[in-house]
Design a protein around this motif. Structure first.
Motif, PDB file in Angstrom:
ATOM      1  N   VAL A  97       0.953  -1.153   0.011  1.00 15.17           N
ATOM      2  CA  VAL A  97      -0.199   0.079  -0.306  1.00 15.17           C
ATOM      3  C   VAL A  97       1.027   1.395  -0.487  1.00 15.17           C
ATOM      4  O   VAL A  97       0.838   2.246   0.796  1.00 15.17           O
ATOM      5  CB  VAL A  97      -1.253  -0.018   1.051  1.00 15.17           C
ATOM      6  N   GLU A 134       2.338   4.773  -1.332  1.00 15.17           N
ATOM      7  CA  GLU A 134       1.681   5.780  -2.527  1.00 15.17           C
ATOM      8  C   GLU A 134       1.288   5.351  -3.819  1.00 15.17           C
ATOM      9  O   GLU A 134       1.981   6.027  -4.685  1.00 15.17           O
ATOM     10  CB  GLU A 134       2.788   7.059  -2.106  1.00 15.17           C
ATOM     11  N   LEU A 135       0.509   6.019  -4.085  1.00 19.00           N
ATOM     12  CA  LEU A 135       0.200   5.530  -5.557  1.00 19.00           C
ATOM     13  C   LEU A 135       0.848   6.789  -6.436  1.00 19.00           C
ATOM     14  O   LEU A 135       1.244   8.032  -6.580  1.00 19.00           O
ATOM     15  CB  LEU A 135      -1.718   5.903  -5.907  1.00 19.00           C
ATOM     16  N   GLU A 174       0.918  10.830  -5.924  1.00 16.57           N
ATOM     17  CA  GLU A 174      -0.534  11.291  -5.642  1.00 16.57           C
ATOM     18  C   GLU A 174      -0.372  12.954  -4.832  1.00 16.57           C
ATOM     19  O   GLU A 174      -1.696  13.555  -5.343  1.00 16.57           O
ATOM     20  CB  GLU A 174      -1.636  10.317  -4.672  1.00 16.57           C
ATOM     21  N   GLN A 225      -9.193   7.333  -0.942  1.00 22.96           N
ATOM     22  CA  GLN A 225      -7.881   7.281  -0.052  1.00 22.96           C
ATOM     23  C   GLN A 225      -7.798   6.277   1.426  1.00 22.96           C
ATOM     24  O   GLN A 225      -7.078   5.328   2.290  1.00 22.96           O
ATOM     25  CB  GLN A 225      -6.894   8.318   0.203  1.00 22.96           C
ATOM     26  N   ASP A 280      -6.786   2.292   2.066  1.00 26.49           N
ATOM     27  CA  ASP A 280      -5.729   2.264   1.956  1.00 26.49           C
ATOM     28  C   ASP A 280      -5.097   1.857   3.867  1.00 26.49           C
ATOM     29  O   ASP A 280      -4.162   1.229   3.868  1.00 26.49           O
ATOM     30  CB  ASP A 280      -5.117   3.018   1.488  1.00 26.49           C
ATOM     31  N   GLU A 281      -5.485   3.195   4.372  1.00 22.13           N
ATOM     32  CA  GLU A 281      -6.072   2.843   5.835  1.00 22.13           C
ATOM     33  C   GLU A 281      -6.127   1.984   5.937  1.00 22.13           C
ATOM     34  O   GLU A 281      -5.845   1.136   7.053  1.00 22.13           O
ATOM     35  CB  GLU A 281      -6.784   4.172   6.053  1.00 22.13           C
ATOM     36  N   ARG A 328      -3.499  -1.375   5.062  1.00 19.40           N
ATOM     37  CA  ARG A 328      -2.061  -1.263   6.005  1.00 19.40           C
ATOM     38  C   ARG A 328      -2.303  -1.291   6.934  1.00 19.40           C
ATOM     39  O   ARG A 328      -1.809  -1.668   7.869  1.00 19.40           O
ATOM     40  CB  ARG A 328      -1.520   0.485   5.504  1.00 19.40           C
ATOM     41  N   ALA A 377     -11.436  -0.861  -3.478  1.00 17.50           N
ATOM     42  CA  ALA A 377     -10.490  -1.005  -3.590  1.00 17.50           C
ATOM     43  C   ALA A 377      -9.692  -0.539  -5.118  1.00 17.50           C
ATOM     44  O   ALA A 377      -8.587  -0.585  -5.738  1.00 17.50           O
ATOM     45  CB  ALA A 377     -10.014  -2.472  -2.773  1.00 17.50           C
ATOM     46  N   ARG A 410      -8.360   2.483  -7.049  1.00 24.53           N
ATOM     47  CA  ARG A 410      -7.081   2.723  -6.740  1.00 24.53           C
ATOM     48  C   ARG A 410      -6.580   1.639  -6.786  1.00 24.53           C
ATOM     49  O   ARG A 410      -5.054   1.805  -6.009  1.00 24.53           O
ATOM     50  CB  ARG A 410      -7.396   3.329  -4.756  1.00 24.53           C
ATOM     51  N   ARG A 420      -5.909  -0.852  -5.496  1.00 30.23           N
ATOM     52  CA  ARG A 420      -5.824  -2.119  -4.591  1.00 30.23           C
ATOM     53  C   ARG A 420      -6.790  -3.230  -4.060  1.00 30.23           C
ATOM     54  O   ARG A 420      -6.581  -4.082  -2.530  1.00 30.23           O
ATOM     55  CB  ARG A 420      -6.423  -1.118  -3.480  1.00 30.23           C
TER      56      ARG A 420
END
Length: 335
Positions: free
Chosen positions: A8, A10-11, A51, A92, A95-96, A99, A143, A146, A148
């Motif tokens: 994960v 940064e994009l 990003e 976004q 991501d958390e 992660r 997901a 992004r 993910r």
């Protein structure tokens, strides 16, 4: 070695501009970003930025460029209209979740024809840091937007293995997205290592190909399933009628289990059309040496009819809803 799809980080946004106005403005934008300390890489007719830089570019683009002639992509996926970039940034929060592994599992029982627990399906449940629920209808689109899905699939798979420790001898059915696996040996190494570390017998774990991702590359899927088999795991196929229609194909895949979708299960006892599908499915499963499993059972009559035809495993609210702890089934009720 780290896989960008499974981590994960940064994009990075790859941006492509078209039209004379946009192309002429591009060098000025690159210089502006460099002065701002943004890590920008110039490309012919475009640039690559993290990003944070994409947000800066977005502001600049809206004021000075013809946005309908600007495209972007992430993770080398397909190019999208620049107007869609805000949606990616708005998501976004996913991501958390990944992660910090804000995921837990619920257990739904799978029983045999005698109502005895055979396995549990491990169903992921997601939450925000404050404990509020995030529904699957929110989590998977976020997901996907992004890029993910790969990372989400991995953390769900690992979480399910951890929760399987509580099952003792019962099997655990764990969903996975085959398209998230780049290299079975590399991508699944952490799963096999965790199972060994926790003392989970590989024979307890059944990896289930989820129906939400239609598999186009069957050779790749066979490679994945061969890896699972080599490590001692079993595997199941869902939505068989849609994705794996021929006996020849199923014989090649050699699934240990085949799941009959709930749309053919619910009401099957009184529906001739559903009965026809259920019986064709049963013959197909037995022909390739798979255990037939009916999911979505809510009524005793459907359970009785399917059991009488020869189905061996059953799952559904009639036996138990997903719960935070492995629940026993009332055998008297099931029978």
């Amino acid at each position: 070695m780290q896989c960008n799809n499974c981590s994960v980080l940064e994009l990075e946004f790859e941006i492509k501009v078209m039209g004379n106005t946009n192309i002429e403005a591009l060098p000025q934008i690159v210089e502006h970003m460099k002065r701002r300390g943004i890590a920008v890489k110039a490309k012919e007719q475009g640039l690559v930025v993290p990003e944070s830089g994409a947000k800066e570019f977005m502001d600049f683009c809206h004021h000075f460029m013809e946005t309908e002639q600007v495209l972007f992509r992430i993770n080398r996926e397909r190019w999208k209209p620049f107007a869609d970039i805000e949606t990616v940034m708005d998501m976004q929060w996913i991501d958390e979740v990944i992660r910090k592994e804000l995921i837990r599992c619920h257990y739904q029982p799978i029983v045999d024809a005698h109502g005895k627990i055979y396995a549990y399906e491990m169903l992921a449940r997601f939450q925000n840091e404050d404990g509020s629920v995030i529904y699957p209808g929110e989590i998977f689109p976020a997901a996907k937007s992004r890029g993910r899905l790969y990372a989400l699939d991995r953390v769900c798979r690992m979480t399910a293995v951890k929760y399987a420790v509580a099952l003792k001898e019962a099997k655990a059915f764990i969903n996975f997205i085959p398209t998230s696996i780049y290299s079975p040996e590399f991508c699944l190494r952490s799963t096999t290592h965790l199972a060994n570390q926790l003392g989970v017998n590989p024979e307890q774990l059944v990896f289930e190909v989820v129906e939400t991702e239609k598999v186009e590359d069957l050779d790749h899927l066979k490679t994945i399933l061969a890896y699972y088999k080599e490590k001692g795991f079993e595997y199941a196929l869902d939505d068989v009628g849609e994705g794996y229609s021929t006996i020849e194909m199923l014989t090649d895949l050699k699934p240990n289990y085949m799941k009959l979708d709930m749309q053919y299960v619910q009401g099957v006892a009184n529906d001739a059309a559903k009965q026809k599908v259920a019986l064709q499915f049963l013959r197909k499963a037995l022909d390739v040496g798979s255990v037939p499993l009916a999911e979505g059972i809510e009524e005793r009559t459907d359970f009785e009819w399917l059991k009488e035809q020869g189905y061996q495993l059953f799952q559904g609210y009639y036996f138990g809803k997903p719960s935070p702890t492995p629940m026993e089934v009332d055998v008297a009720l099931a029978l």
